[in-house]
Write an enzyme that holds these catalytic residues in place. Structure first.
Site, mmCIF file in Angstrom:
data_model
loop_
_atom_site.group_PDB
_atom_site.id
_atom_site.type_symbol
_atom_site.label_atom_id
_atom_site.label_comp_id
_atom_site.label_asym_id
_atom_site.label_seq_id
_atom_site.Cartn_x
_atom_site.Cartn_y
_atom_site.Cartn_z
ATOM 1 N N GLU A 35 8.784 14.970 16.556
ATOM 2 C CA GLU A 35 9.226 14.964 15.161
ATOM 3 C C GLU A 35 8.424 16.019 14.388
ATOM 4 O OE1 GLU A 35 8.201 11.505 12.763
ATOM 5 O OE2 GLU A 35 10.172 11.591 11.821
ATOM 6 N N GLU A 54 9.702 0.679 10.503
ATOM 7 C CA GLU A 54 10.658 1.785 10.345
ATOM 8 C C GLU A 54 9.883 3.052 10.659
ATOM 9 O OE1 GLU A 54 13.757 1.623 9.819
ATOM 10 O OE2 GLU A 54 14.049 -0.380 9.014
ATOM 11 N N LYS A 91 0.840 -1.210 0.000
ATOM 12 C CA LYS A 91 0.000 0.000 0.000
ATOM 13 C C LYS A 91 0.869 1.251 0.000
ATOM 14 C CE LYS A 91 -1.975 2.868 2.869
ATOM 15 N NZ LYS A 91 -2.044 4.039 2.001
ATOM 16 N N CYS A 141 12.996 10.793 7.659
ATOM 17 C CA CYS A 141 12.823 10.097 8.933
ATOM 18 C C CYS A 141 14.041 10.267 9.835
ATOM 19 C CB CYS A 141 12.555 8.631 8.675
ATOM 20 S SG CYS A 141 13.678 7.929 7.472
HETATM 21 P P1 NDP Z 1 1.914 7.699 8.437
HETATM 22 O O1 NDP Z 1 2.274 6.780 9.539
HETATM 23 O O2 NDP Z 1 0.779 8.615 8.611
HETATM 24 O O3 NDP Z 1 1.593 6.866 7.110
HETATM 25 C C1 NDP Z 1 2.476 5.902 6.605
HETATM 26 C C2 NDP Z 1 1.684 4.902 5.802
HETATM 27 O O4 NDP Z 1 0.786 4.210 6.667
HETATM 28 C C3 NDP Z 1 0.802 5.537 4.724
HETATM 29 O O5 NDP Z 1 0.765 4.689 3.608
HETATM 30 C C4 NDP Z 1 -0.542 5.604 5.403
HETATM 31 O O6 NDP Z 1 -1.617 5.668 4.516
HETATM 32 C C5 NDP Z 1 -0.536 4.305 6.177
HETATM 33 N N1 NDP Z 1 -1.479 4.247 7.295
HETATM 34 C C6 NDP Z 1 -2.093 5.262 7.944
HETATM 35 N N2 NDP Z 1 -2.917 4.777 8.904
HETATM 36 C C7 NDP Z 1 -2.806 3.429 8.864
HETATM 37 C C8 NDP Z 1 -3.379 2.363 9.627
HETATM 38 N N3 NDP Z 1 -4.240 2.585 10.627
HETATM 39 N N4 NDP Z 1 -3.021 1.102 9.326
HETATM 40 C C9 NDP Z 1 -2.133 0.847 8.334
HETATM 41 N N5 NDP Z 1 -1.575 1.814 7.572
HETATM 42 C C10 NDP Z 1 -1.895 3.089 7.842
HETATM 43 O O7 NDP Z 1 3.259 8.445 8.098
HETATM 44 P P2 NDP Z 1 3.511 9.522 6.994
HETATM 45 O O8 NDP Z 1 2.967 9.073 5.692
HETATM 46 O O9 NDP Z 1 3.062 10.808 7.514
HETATM 47 O O10 NDP Z 1 5.105 9.424 6.842
HETATM 48 C C11 NDP Z 1 5.931 10.116 7.637
HETATM 49 C C12 NDP Z 1 6.442 9.270 8.791
HETATM 50 O O11 NDP Z 1 7.161 8.159 8.284
HETATM 51 C C13 NDP Z 1 7.413 10.030 9.653
HETATM 52 O O12 NDP Z 1 7.185 9.768 10.997
HETATM 53 C C14 NDP Z 1 8.760 9.483 9.222
HETATM 54 O O13 NDP Z 1 9.755 9.647 10.164
HETATM 55 C C15 NDP Z 1 8.428 8.068 8.936
HETATM 56 N N6 NDP Z 1 9.430 7.488 8.045
HETATM 57 C C16 NDP Z 1 10.330 6.581 8.543
HETATM 58 C C17 NDP Z 1 11.341 6.059 7.734
HETATM 59 C C18 NDP Z 1 12.296 5.045 8.265
HETATM 60 O O14 NDP Z 1 12.934 4.363 7.454
HETATM 61 N N7 NDP Z 1 12.449 4.899 9.559
HETATM 62 C C19 NDP Z 1 11.476 6.471 6.329
HETATM 63 C C20 NDP Z 1 10.471 7.403 5.916
HETATM 64 C C21 NDP Z 1 9.497 7.886 6.763
HETATM 65 P P3 NDP Z 1 -2.225 7.042 3.965
HETATM 66 O O15 NDP Z 1 -1.228 8.108 4.186
HETATM 67 O O16 NDP Z 1 -2.453 6.735 2.559
HETATM 68 O O17 NDP Z 1 -3.503 7.273 4.697
#
Ligand code: NDP
Length: 501
Positions: free
Chosen positions: A400, A266, A192, A300
């Site tokens: 963050e 992650e 997804k 991140c």
């Molecule tokens: P989110 O956690 O909001 O979303 C990440 C993904 O999870 C999206 O595809 C989102 O879908 C999906 N999602 C949201 N709610 C749910 C749920 N209840 N169950 C399953 N999936 C769900 O993060 P962001 O998109 O805002 O990304 C930023 C975050 O990611 C930051 O905290 C960043 O630090 C972290 N990150 C970590 C990395 C690492 O390698 N450690 C690398 C890159 C980012 P949708 O948005 O489509 O609703």
């Protein structure tokens, strides 16, 4: 370039990347059209204009994708030899390479990343797949010393269907961090992408046509709380891997726990960079500026907490501000742009709130904090920003922000510096600025983080495991570690009879 030039350039680019491609879910080796007639519009954040509308999946579509992935696994994928998977992975990389410009433009328009950065990440994504193709043939078990009448050995086996969820900040690179090891290990995937930047994931799946058997790669765009949750909680998914926020990571873990699926997480961070008195300040100032302003700070492992020895504070600030000045907001399609807009409206508002909060909390805004020139007024831009006089317990230093906001604080002794750096619930990365090798090694050991940079920021090699300590995650992406996360170990005991003839 004025406003209307930028609007025209983006309209042209959007037309170019969307004219011949229909962006839809991808299930069982073909474009998929969900029964429900709901779409999400993905937005170009530089001009806040829609790029295209994508049909969204719901839980029924997740069922269809998991079924397709399972059928593909049972029908043929489980029986493929590593050498065959290498050939397919390499074919896919070559196909993606043939579309490098298209993927780069898509990533640039969908996320707002400067095109140079988008290109670098697209190339890094190819490199990641290439690495996992190389690693594929190294999968092997062990023989265990048992006895004359017993033969014991281990087998490494894939899980079956894996559910993978990626964020919007590094879409195509994250996709390869997930699909590379999962497919190399012999799993099929339902992935997804984030609703805010799903285009390169969909296009990469389309470009796998006739390379992998149908159903091996499936992409289900949609709303995280709906589709994401349906995927992580699906009983037909044997392993879950998620990249995203700490908050959603917890939900993913709970959902996967319902059917005891192992998780790799992650998550986010609040990464510190410790600058010691002997540091080469121009080198370190540049590394920290890259670490917070690359990709507009939507990273991140962003170095969002700089902790500087008090004896060099003034000189460091000058060096850091000089490096920060090189990051100027501009049109992401322009090859000279160093900083684009934030990717989403929510993120734009959230970062602005944190900048106001920083002022209210009593820290000192010494640079940026606003929105740039009129010519960029249509985009979600925020200037590179720096706060000084920050305490570790202020919210801008603990939470963050995920934007181009640097906080600077000081320390007096080695122990105090390490304590301040480790005083966070996160632990993805940490940085050290020093020319003293012993000090660098000692601090690298004392810092609680999964990745440590010394006098640097940026290199991420597919060979090196990437993952967080503490609440920044569980397990690793990249490296052999990640391949192993997609394999389970079986022990086999075989009774050996004495030869009868
Ligand atoms: P989110 O956690 O909001 O979303 C990440 C993904 O999870 C999206 O595809 C989102 O879908 C999906 N999602 C949201 N709610 C749910 C749920 N209840 N169950 C399953 N999936 C769900 O993060 P962001 O998109 O805002 O990304 C930023 C975050 O990611 C930051 O905290 C960043 O630090 C972290 N990150 C970590 C990395 C690492 O390698 N450690 C690398 C890159 C980012 P949708 O948005 O489509 O609703």
């Amino acid at each position: 370039m004025d406003n209307s030039d930028i609007l025209t350039a983006h309209e042209d680019a959007i037309t170019e990347v969307t004219t011949d491609t229909k962006f839809t879910p991808w299930i069982d080796g073909e474009q998929y059209f969900p029964d429900q007639d709901v779409t999400i519009e993905t937005i170009d954040p530089a001009v806040t204009r829609p790029i295209t509308a994508i049909p969204v999946c719901d839980s029924d579509d997740v069922d269809a994708a998991v079924k397709a992935a399972r059928d593909a696994y049972d029908r043929e994928w489980a029986a493929t030899l590593p050498a065959e998977r290498v050939t397919m992975l390499r074919k896919w990389v070559n196909e993606l390479r043939d579309h490098e410009d298209e993927l780069t433009r898509l990533e640039c328009l969908d996320t707002g990343k400067p095109i140079k950065q988008a290109r670098g990440e697209v190339q890094a994504a190819f490199d990641t797949l290439d690495y996992y193709a190389s690693l594929c043939r190294t999968i092997k078990g062990d023989q265990i010393a048992a006895g004359e009448d017993l033969h014991a050995y281990t087998r490494k086996e894939p899980f079956g269907v894996v559910g993978q969820i990626i964020p919007w900040n590094f879409p195509i690179w994250s996709l390869t961090w997930k699909l590379g090891p999962a497919l190399a290990a012999g799993n099929t995937s339902v992935l997804k992408p984030a609703q805010d930047a799903p285009l390169t994931a969909i296009r990469a799946a389309q470009l796998s046509t006739d390379i992998f058997p149908d159903g091996v790669v499936n992409v289900v765009p949609g709303i995280g709380s709906d589709v994401g949750n349906a995927l992580t909680g699906h009983g037909g998914v044997q392993k879950v891997s998620f990249t995203g926020s700490r908050k959603v990571g917890e939900l993913v873990m709970q959902s996967a726990a319902n059917h005891i699926a192992p998780v790799t997480l992650e998550l986010g961070s609040k990464s510190p960079f410790l600058v010691f008195p002997d540091a080469n300040l121009s080198k370190v100032g540049q590394a920290i500026a890259d670490g917070i302003y690359y990709s507009s700070g939507e990273i991140c492992d962003a170095f969002s907490r700089t902790i500087v020895h008090k004896d060099i504070y003034e000189e460091f600030l000058d060096a850091f501000l000089a490096a920060a000045e090189e990051y100027t907001c501009g049109d992401p399609l322009d090859e000279d742009t160093t900083m684009g807009p934030l990717t989403t409206a929510d993120q734009y508002e959230s970062v602005q709130k944190y900048i106001s909060l920083g002022k209210q909390e009593g820290s000192n805004l010494v640079y940026g904090g606003g929105t740039p020139a009129e010519s960029l007024e249509h985009g979600w831009y925020i200037e590179p920003t720096v706060f000084t006089d920050v305490d570790n317990d202020m919210r801008i230093a603990c939470e963050e922000i995920f934007g181009p906001v640097q906080t600077i604080q000081t320390f007096g002794s080695y122990e105090e510096g390490i304590d301040l750096a480790n005083d966070t619930r996160f632990g993805l990365s940490a940085g050290i600025g020093t020319e003293d090798i012993s000090l660098a090694h000692r601090a690298a050991a004392d810092l609680e983080a999964g990745i440590v940079y010394v006098n640097d920021y940026g290199p991420i090699l597919p060979e090196a495991p990437y993952g967080g300590f503490n609440e920044s995650g569980i397990g690793n992406d990249l490296g052999e570690e990640s391949l192993n996360h997609y394999l389970q170990t079986k022990s086999v005991y075989m009774n050996l009879e004495n030869p009868t003839h």
